[in-house]
Design an enzyme around this catalytic site. Structure first.
Site, short mmCIF file in Angstrom:
data_model
loop_
_atom_site.label_atom_id
_atom_site.label_comp_id
_atom_site.label_asym_id
_atom_site.label_seq_id
_atom_site.Cartn_x
_atom_site.Cartn_y
_atom_site.Cartn_z
CG ASP A 8 -1.68 -1.24 1.46
OD1 ASP A 8 -1.13 -2.32 1.16
OD2 ASP A 8 -2.81 -1.17 1.97
CG ASN A 40 -4.51 4.10 2.00
OD1 ASN A 40 -4.34 2.89 2.03
ND2 ASN A 40 -5.58 4.68 2.48
CG ASN A 67 -10.41 0.33 3.18
OD1 ASN A 67 -9.35 -0.06 2.72
ND2 ASN A 67 -10.48 1.05 4.27
CG HIS A 68 -9.05 4.52 1.98
ND1 HIS A 68 -9.68 5.55 2.62
CD2 HIS A 68 -8.47 3.77 2.94
CE1 HIS A 68 -9.47 5.45 3.93
NE2 HIS A 68 -8.74 4.37 4.15
CG HIS A 157 -7.39 -3.84 0.95
ND1 HIS A 157 -6.11 -3.37 0.81
CD2 HIS A 157 -8.09 -2.85 1.56
CE1 HIS A 157 -6.04 -2.13 1.28
NE2 HIS A 157 -7.23 -1.81 1.75
CG HIS A 182 -6.92 -2.79 5.24
ND1 HIS A 182 -7.41 -1.55 4.90
CD2 HIS A 182 -7.48 -3.08 6.45
CE1 HIS A 182 -8.23 -1.13 5.85
NE2 HIS A 182 -8.28 -2.03 6.80
CG HIS A 184 -1.25 0.83 5.98
ND1 HIS A 184 -1.70 2.12 6.05
CD2 HIS A 184 -1.87 0.27 4.92
CE1 HIS A 184 -2.56 2.34 5.05
NE2 HIS A 184 -2.67 1.23 4.35
FE FE2 Z 1 -7.21 -0.28 3.26
#
Ligand code: FE2
Length: 265
Positions: A8, A40, A67-68, A157, A182, A184
């Site tokens: 990510d 992200n 999800n973003h 994710h 996800h 991180h």
């Molecule tokens: Fe995420």
């Protein structure tokens, strides 16, 4: 065949550290396929068409999100601009396949490497500690069954390690790699499962590690200490690129090696 999967990208610090390293890693490891999770990349929230284009310019074959994905409205039209059977760049930006039906974009991309190997990238999103969406396990079954390529990379994710480990075992022997994104935070559990699927619970963020999962640490600490809402901003300090290299047999899709990478400035 060598696959590079970059975890990510978070904000400008993440974009910068990936720019610094992506070229020499591709060259040194004779990488045939590059997949980047860019969920992200735009200030910590979503990805813009311009950032997507820049990632493709620097060597990405496929971008995954998560999800973003809906954070930047301009991405909607970009995703919708390429038809399902297209090989164009917008078609190579994925969002989780098990979102509600009918949304912009796609969760699977099937392509061919420059060396002529068919491959597919599939993105799924978990449900544990996350927004309720369709079952990722049944979605995986249905989608993997329909893919002709032997080399299949899955970006899962998801938040919970249990759900991610479960997906690894569920798909073992049916895909080349199940790589988590996800959280991180990279996990130290990279391995080849018994039936030939490379697995790592989370590849880790490519972004600022002097942060709380990418966000300025004071802002998140304030929220934990007070319970008050606040505006989150992407941190900048101590950027690292987290990625994983997977080697596989191009004829069978079985993974033969997996190596974790973390590169700083
Ligand atoms: Fe995420």
């Amino acid at each position: 065949m060598n696959i590079l999967f970059i975890g990510d990208i978070f904000g400008s610090a993440g974009r910068r550290i990936v720019r610094e390293h992506i070229g020499h890693v591709i060259a040194a490891h004779e990488v045939d396929l590059v997949v980047i999770n860019a969920a992200n990349a735009a200030g910590g929230f979503g990805v813009t068409p311009q950032i997507a284009e820049d990632s493709f310019d620097r060597g990405a074959d496929v971008l995954a999100t998560g999800n973003h994905v809906w954070d930047k409205r301009e991405l909607f039209d970009y995703l919708k601009s390429a038809p399902a059977d297209s090989q164009e760049r917008p078609r190579r930006v994925l969002r989780p396949a098990n979102f509600q039906p009918g949304l912009p974009g796609y969760g699977v991309y099937e392509g061919v490497t420059q060396g002529g190997v068919d491959y597919a990238v599939l993105q799924l999103q978990g449900r544990v500690f996350m927004t309720p969406i369709d079952d990722p396990f049944r979605a995986a079954d249905a989608l993997v069954a329909g893919i002709r390529a032997k080399v299949i990379v899955v970006d899962f994710h998801a938040e919970a390690t249990s759900e991610k480990v479960a997906m690894g075992w569920h798909l073992d022997g049916r895909v080349t790699a199940v790589l988590g994104t996800h959280t991180h935070i990279p996990t130290a559990d990279e391995r080849i499962l018994p039936r030939g699927t490379a697995y790592q619970t989370d590849v880790g963020m490519s972004g600022p590690y002097d942060s709380i999962i990418g966000v300025e640490k004071e802002l998140v600490l304030h929220k934990f200490l007070t319970g008050m809402p606040g505006k989150f901003e992407a941190a900048k300090g101590n950027p690292k690129m987290c990625a994983v290299l997977v080697a596989c047999d191009a004829a069978t899709g079985r993974a033969t090696a997996i190596q974790r990478i973390m590169l700083g400035e």
